[in-house]
Write a protein that holds these residues in place. Structure first.
Motif, short mmCIF file in Angstrom:
data_model
loop_
_atom_site.label_atom_id
_atom_site.label_comp_id
_atom_site.label_asym_id
_atom_site.label_seq_id
_atom_site.Cartn_x
_atom_site.Cartn_y
_atom_site.Cartn_z
N TYR A 82 -45.12 -17.43 18.53
CA TYR A 82 -43.77 -17.91 18.26
C TYR A 82 -43.78 -18.81 17.03
O TYR A 82 -44.85 -19.34 16.67
CB TYR A 82 -43.10 -18.56 19.47
CG TYR A 82 -43.73 -19.81 20.03
CD1 TYR A 82 -44.75 -19.73 20.97
CD2 TYR A 82 -43.28 -21.06 19.64
CE1 TYR A 82 -45.31 -20.88 21.51
CE2 TYR A 82 -43.83 -22.22 20.17
CZ TYR A 82 -44.85 -22.11 21.11
OH TYR A 82 -45.41 -23.24 21.64
N LEU A 192 -35.80 -17.61 19.44
CA LEU A 192 -35.36 -17.22 20.77
C LEU A 192 -35.97 -15.88 21.21
O LEU A 192 -35.62 -15.34 22.26
CB LEU A 192 -33.83 -17.11 20.80
CG LEU A 192 -33.18 -17.38 22.16
CD1 LEU A 192 -33.43 -18.81 22.58
CD2 LEU A 192 -31.69 -17.12 22.11
N LEU A 193 -36.88 -15.35 20.42
CA LEU A 193 -37.44 -14.04 20.77
C LEU A 193 -38.71 -14.18 21.59
O LEU A 193 -39.45 -15.15 21.46
CB LEU A 193 -37.74 -13.25 19.49
CG LEU A 193 -36.53 -13.04 18.58
CD1 LEU A 193 -36.91 -12.25 17.36
CD2 LEU A 193 -35.41 -12.33 19.34
N ALA A 194 -38.95 -13.17 22.45
CA ALA A 194 -40.16 -13.15 23.27
C ALA A 194 -41.16 -12.24 22.57
O ALA A 194 -41.20 -11.03 22.82
CB ALA A 194 -39.81 -12.66 24.67
N ALA A 242 -29.26 -13.01 26.37
CA ALA A 242 -30.08 -14.14 25.93
C ALA A 242 -29.49 -15.34 26.67
O ALA A 242 -28.47 -15.89 26.27
CB ALA A 242 -30.01 -14.33 24.42
N PHE A 244 -30.42 -18.38 27.32
CA PHE A 244 -30.71 -19.78 27.03
C PHE A 244 -29.44 -20.57 26.70
O PHE A 244 -28.61 -20.14 25.92
CB PHE A 244 -31.70 -19.89 25.85
CG PHE A 244 -32.21 -21.28 25.70
CD1 PHE A 244 -33.30 -21.70 26.45
CD2 PHE A 244 -31.59 -22.19 24.88
CE1 PHE A 244 -33.77 -23.00 26.34
CE2 PHE A 244 -32.04 -23.49 24.77
CZ PHE A 244 -33.14 -23.89 25.51
N ASN A 256 -39.15 -21.58 30.82
CA ASN A 256 -40.07 -20.58 30.26
C ASN A 256 -39.84 -19.17 30.80
O ASN A 256 -40.62 -18.27 30.54
CB ASN A 256 -41.52 -21.00 30.48
CG ASN A 256 -41.87 -22.16 29.57
OD1 ASN A 256 -41.45 -22.19 28.42
ND2 ASN A 256 -42.60 -23.14 30.10
N PRO A 258 -38.78 -15.65 30.69
CA PRO A 258 -38.48 -14.80 29.53
C PRO A 258 -37.04 -14.31 29.50
O PRO A 258 -36.51 -13.99 28.44
CB PRO A 258 -39.45 -13.62 29.67
CG PRO A 258 -40.41 -13.99 30.73
CD PRO A 258 -39.88 -15.16 31.50
N GLN A 260 -34.51 -15.99 29.75
CA GLN A 260 -33.66 -16.94 29.00
C GLN A 260 -33.67 -16.59 27.53
O GLN A 260 -32.80 -17.04 26.78
CB GLN A 260 -34.15 -18.39 29.19
CG GLN A 260 -34.21 -18.84 30.64
CD GLN A 260 -32.91 -18.58 31.37
OE1 GLN A 260 -31.83 -18.67 30.80
NE2 GLN A 260 -33.01 -18.25 32.65
N ARG A 261 -34.68 -15.82 27.11
CA ARG A 261 -34.72 -15.39 25.71
C ARG A 261 -34.10 -13.98 25.63
O ARG A 261 -33.48 -13.53 26.58
CB ARG A 261 -36.15 -15.46 25.21
CG ARG A 261 -36.58 -16.93 25.10
CD ARG A 261 -37.96 -17.10 24.59
NE ARG A 261 -38.95 -16.87 25.65
CZ ARG A 261 -40.23 -16.62 25.41
NH1 ARG A 261 -40.67 -16.58 24.18
NH2 ARG A 261 -41.06 -16.42 26.41
N THR A 263 -33.45 -10.27 26.01
CA THR A 263 -33.92 -9.07 26.71
C THR A 263 -32.80 -8.03 26.66
O THR A 263 -31.62 -8.39 26.55
CB THR A 263 -34.27 -9.33 28.20
OG1 THR A 263 -33.16 -9.95 28.82
CG2 THR A 263 -35.49 -10.20 28.37
#
Ligand code: CO8
Length: 376
Positions: A82, A192-194, A242, A244, A256, A258, A260-261, A263
């Motif tokens: 990240y 904000l990306l996984a 997303a 978040f 943490n 994923p 929340q980021r 998808t």
């Protein structure tokens, strides 16, 4: 009603490019290390091994070859995956955010093309998918830096952020509430990306695009497009997410998670959204009594080349000719709401006076924003 025009556009391209090969190498090194670390759980069946990514898959499934990032070293580091914000932001939290700096760089280019200075602008919108900060509004900070007058505000509409922002600005300029509006879609997506998620690590890049909207006949620009018609559409969908936001600060254990980021259910988006896009464009053209053959160019949302080609072929009833629907996602990846306007900025100058074009965004929420424009 008073006609409105696009009198200037500008793009900010971040300084760091990252190819598919570089991205895949980082992800695969991370995945191998993760699988080795969790070998016992994987063989006991309590964890699933991470599968390897591949550049060949990414290019075939999406058309993406490269992306630009504000910070790429952290993303290319398999132990991190990240961005390293500390390389970009100054120490104080209230120093100008990266997203505002991106917006400023794109705005300066757009103002220069419109032959305007910041103080000529009396409405500033930053319209984007995700936010580095909520309060004070990013747009008011940009307004202050530019010395713009009037008022400024932020708005969000995922992949249609630029078109929905431009439509809001057109209404304000047409009604007389504003005289000269600046709309910036500054997509600082990478934080904000996984990047540890194989199915989504390749999709996005960072970039900003700015557009100046004025009344026809009140411009000094040499490159002016009249906005002839506009048609917007939304329909609630959770297929692009997303999560978040402030809720994560309350449910701290989910910070943490994923989900929340970013998808998405990419296949479902493909199947559900494309028919809506085709219907929307077709019904827009029916409303205004025009056919697709009346248009010399389409600047489409830039998420996936197969999606764009499917839509164009369906609408045209044939293969597109060279230059009819330019692609920028091979170089920039998906830049959220900015994509269609980056395509417009990069592929508008060769059109002649009297040529017509369609700008069409589509994606998250679901949302579709369709403009018909004409080079003056
Ligand atoms: N490497 C190798 N194989 C992979 C990879 C990879 N990186 N990823 C997936 N695979 C595998 C899958 O596991 C699957 O394997 P199997 O067949 O064994 O199950 C196989 O490849 C095929 O997978 P898919 O069916 O998912 O592949 P697709 O051909 O559908 O391609 C795409 C996947 C590229 C995601 C495609 O579905 C797509 O692009 N769909 C459109 C999505 C879209 O338009 N989304 C809108 C984006 S949102 C937006 O634009 C703005 C939102 C802004 C928010 C930003 C927040 C930060």
């Amino acid at each position: 009603m008073q006609n409105v025009v696009i009198s200037g556009t500008g793009v900010y391209t971040p300084p760091n490019s990252l190819s598919n090969d570089e991205l895949v190498e980082a992800y695969n090194t991370h995945a191998e290390a993760w699988n080795a670390e969790h070998a016992a759980e994987i063989s006991a069946g309590t964890l699933t091994a991470k599968e390897m990514s591949s550049s060949a898959f990414i290019e075939k499934a999406s058309g993406i070859k490269n992306r630009y990032l504000m910070e790429a070293k952290g993303v290319a580091d398999p132990d991190r995956l990240y961005p390293n914000l500390s390389d970009l932001a100054e120490g104080d939290f209230f120093d100008t955010p990266v997203q505002v700096k991106m917006a400023l760089a794109a705005a300066e280019e757009a103002l220069s093309e419109a032959k305007l200075s910041g103080s000529d602008i009396d409405m500033v919108i930053i319209s984007a998918s995700v936010w580095e900060r909520f309060i004070p509004s990013m747009a008011t900070e940009l307004q202050q830096i530019l010395g713009a007058k009037g008022f400024a505000f932020d708005m969000a509409m995922g992949c249609s952020s630029a078109t929905f922002g431009m439509s809001t600005a057109c209404d304000a300029v047409q009604s007389g509430m504003a005289n000269k509006a600046l709309v910036v879609t500054a997509e600082y997506l990478s934080p904000l990306l996984a990047f540890e998620d194989r199915d989504g690590h390749f999709i996005f890049g960072d970039a900003a695009v700015a557009t100046v909207i004025e009344r026809e006949g009140e411009t000094s620009s040499d490159c002016v497009f009249r906005v002839n018609t506009r048609k917007l559409f939304t329909e609630y969908s959770t297929n692009i997410r997303a999560g978040f936001g402030s809720r994560v600060l309350i449910e701290r254990d989910r910070i943490n998670d994923p989900n929340q980021r970013f998808t998405q259910s990419g296949r479902a988006v493909f199947k559900e959204l494309l028919p809506k896009v085709i219907d929307h464009v077709q019904s827009h053209l029916d409303d205004i009594g025009m056919a697709l053959s009346d248009f010399q160019r389409m600047w489409l949302h830039q998420a996936n080349i197969n999606m764009n080609m499917f839509a164009i072929k369906k609408l045209l009833g044939r293969e597109p000719k060279n230059g009819e629907a330019p692609i920028i996602l091979d170089e920039y990846a998906n830049t959220g709401g900015a994509g269609c306007m980056i395509a417009f900025n990069n592929h508008k100058h060769d059109l002649q006076s009297g040529d017509h074009g369609i700008i069409c965004s589509f994606g998250a929420s679901y949302s579709i924003g369709c403009f018909t424009v004409e080079r003056l």
